[in-house]
Motif scaffolding. Structure first.
Motif, short mmCIF file in Angstrom:
data_model
loop_
_atom_site.label_atom_id
_atom_site.label_comp_id
_atom_site.label_asym_id
_atom_site.label_seq_id
_atom_site.Cartn_x
_atom_site.Cartn_y
_atom_site.Cartn_z
N GLU A 24 3.97 10.37 0.13
CA GLU A 24 3.26 9.23 0.66
C GLU A 24 1.80 9.63 0.79
OE1 GLU A 24 3.85 5.91 4.15
OE2 GLU A 24 4.99 7.75 4.24
N CYS A 25 0.93 8.81 0.22
CA CYS A 25 -0.50 9.12 0.17
C CYS A 25 -1.30 7.91 0.61
CB CYS A 25 -0.91 9.49 -1.24
SG CYS A 25 0.10 10.77 -2.01
N VAL A 26 -2.54 8.14 0.99
CA VAL A 26 -3.43 7.05 1.37
C VAL A 26 -4.75 7.21 0.63
CG1 VAL A 26 -4.36 8.22 3.41
CG2 VAL A 26 -4.33 5.73 3.34
N SER A 27 -5.36 6.10 0.29
CA SER A 27 -6.62 6.11 -0.44
C SER A 27 -7.75 6.62 0.44
CB SER A 27 -6.93 4.69 -0.91
OG SER A 27 -8.23 4.60 -1.42
N GLN A 28 -8.71 7.26 -0.19
CA GLN A 28 -9.91 7.69 0.53
C GLN A 28 -10.83 6.50 0.80
OE1 GLN A 28 -10.12 10.74 1.64
NE2 GLN A 28 -8.46 11.61 0.47
N GLY A 29 -10.66 5.42 0.05
CA GLY A 29 -11.49 4.23 0.22
C GLY A 29 -10.77 3.19 1.05
N PRO A 30 -10.61 1.97 0.51
CA PRO A 30 -9.89 0.94 1.24
C PRO A 30 -8.46 1.40 1.53
CG PRO A 30 -10.93 0.04 -0.73
CD PRO A 30 -11.10 1.52 -0.78
N ALA A 31 -7.84 0.82 2.51
CA ALA A 31 -6.50 1.24 2.94
C ALA A 31 -5.45 0.88 1.90
CB ALA A 31 -6.17 0.60 4.28
N THR A 32 -5.26 1.74 0.94
CA THR A 32 -4.26 1.54 -0.11
C THR A 32 -3.22 2.63 0.02
OG1 THR A 32 -5.91 0.61 -1.60
CG2 THR A 32 -3.89 1.41 -2.58
N PRO A 38 4.76 13.91 -6.73
CA PRO A 38 3.75 14.84 -6.23
C PRO A 38 2.72 15.28 -7.28
CG PRO A 38 5.89 15.45 -5.41
CD PRO A 38 6.11 14.34 -6.39
N GLU A 39 3.17 15.54 -8.50
CA GLU A 39 2.22 16.03 -9.50
C GLU A 39 1.21 14.98 -9.95
OE1 GLU A 39 5.88 14.63 -11.69
OE2 GLU A 39 5.54 15.88 -9.95
N ARG A 40 1.44 13.71 -9.64
CA ARG A 40 0.53 12.65 -10.04
C ARG A 40 -0.15 12.00 -8.85
NH1 ARG A 40 4.17 8.90 -13.41
NH2 ARG A 40 5.84 10.13 -12.56
N CYS A 41 0.01 12.55 -7.68
CA CYS A 41 -0.42 11.87 -6.46
C CYS A 41 -1.61 12.55 -5.82
CB CYS A 41 0.76 11.83 -5.49
SG CYS A 41 0.48 10.80 -4.04
N CYS A 42 -2.01 11.96 -4.77
CA CYS A 42 -2.93 12.52 -3.80
C CYS A 42 -4.25 12.98 -4.38
CB CYS A 42 -2.21 13.59 -3.00
SG CYS A 42 -0.79 12.90 -2.14
N THR A 44 -5.52 14.75 -6.75
CA THR A 44 -5.92 14.62 -8.16
C THR A 44 -6.21 13.18 -8.54
OG1 THR A 44 -3.64 14.44 -8.92
CG2 THR A 44 -4.59 16.66 -8.86
N GLN A 45 -5.72 12.23 -7.78
CA GLN A 45 -5.94 10.82 -8.07
C GLN A 45 -6.83 10.14 -7.03
OE1 GLN A 45 -4.72 9.29 -10.93
NE2 GLN A 45 -4.19 11.38 -11.46
N GLY A 46 -7.48 10.92 -6.16
CA GLY A 46 -8.37 10.36 -5.15
C GLY A 46 -7.67 9.89 -3.90
N TYR A 47 -6.48 10.41 -3.63
CA TYR A 47 -5.72 10.04 -2.45
C TYR A 47 -5.53 11.25 -1.55
CZ TYR A 47 -4.46 5.77 -4.93
OH TYR A 47 -4.49 4.58 -5.59
N LYS A 48 -5.25 11.01 -0.29
CA LYS A 48 -4.95 12.08 0.65
C LYS A 48 -3.44 12.08 0.90
CE LYS A 48 -5.76 13.61 5.34
NZ LYS A 48 -6.30 13.26 6.64
N ARG A 49 -2.82 13.26 0.79
CA ARG A 49 -1.37 13.39 1.01
C ARG A 49 -1.09 13.29 2.51
NH1 ARG A 49 2.70 16.79 2.49
NH2 ARG A 49 4.58 16.72 1.22
N LEU A 50 -0.09 12.46 2.84
CA LEU A 50 0.34 12.33 4.23
C LEU A 50 1.60 13.15 4.49
CD1 LEU A 50 -0.20 8.53 4.86
CD2 LEU A 50 -1.69 10.43 5.49
N ARG A 51 2.60 13.01 3.62
CA ARG A 51 3.88 13.68 3.83
C ARG A 51 4.80 13.46 2.64
NH1 ARG A 51 3.26 10.01 7.69
NH2 ARG A 51 3.87 7.93 7.11
N SER A 52 5.88 14.23 2.63
CA SER A 52 6.94 13.99 1.66
C SER A 52 7.69 12.75 2.14
CB SER A 52 7.90 15.18 1.60
OG SER A 52 9.00 14.88 0.78
N ALA A 53 7.93 11.83 1.22
CA ALA A 53 8.64 10.60 1.58
C ALA A 53 10.15 10.77 1.42
CB ALA A 53 8.16 9.43 0.72
N GLY A 54 10.57 11.68 0.55
CA GLY A 54 11.99 11.91 0.32
C GLY A 54 12.27 12.15 -1.15
N PHE A 55 13.56 12.13 -1.49
CA PHE A 55 13.99 12.43 -2.84
C PHE A 55 14.82 11.29 -3.41
CE2 PHE A 55 13.08 16.39 -0.83
CZ PHE A 55 12.56 17.19 -1.82
#
Length: 102
Positions: A24-32, A38-42, A44-55
């Motif tokens: 689960e990630c959140v945008s650095q800009g508007p609340a998205t 994981p390898e495509r998130c946070c 590297t894509q301009g998002y901040k990692r919040l936590r593992s959401a699950g499997f």
């Protein structure tokens, strides 16, 4: 709440079953919000990692259903849906995996 989604596992299934971890990630800009692999998130894509959401299972199994990553142009946000049409609220971006129906 628009729709009840299925259930994710809190740990990967046994080693015989291929699975995918979601973050689960959140945008650095508007609340998205975004849930992605994981390898495509946070960062590297301009998002901040919040936590593992699950499997999720990587392939369909009995009592599972697909989980899609969707995007709403209106809301400018990502969301998850079990229906390929994203419940008519946006466009499908990717199949994330398969969650448990119950």
């Amino acid at each position: 709440m628009v729709a009840q989604l299925g259930y994710m596992m809190t740990a990967p299934p046994d080693s015989k079953e291929a699975s995918t971890e979601l973050e689960e990630c959140v945008s650095q800009g508007p609340a998205t919000w975004i849930t992605s692999h994981p390898e495509r998130c946070c960062e590297t894509q301009g998002y901040k990692r919040l936590r593992s959401a699950g499997f999720l299972f990587a392939t369909a199994k009995p009592n599972t259903q697909p989980l899609y990553r969707c995007y709403s142009d209106t809301e400018k946000s990502h969301f998850a849906a079990n229906k390929e049409d994203c419940n008519g609220m946006g466009k499908k971006e990717a199949l994330l995996g398969y969650d448990l129906k119950q």
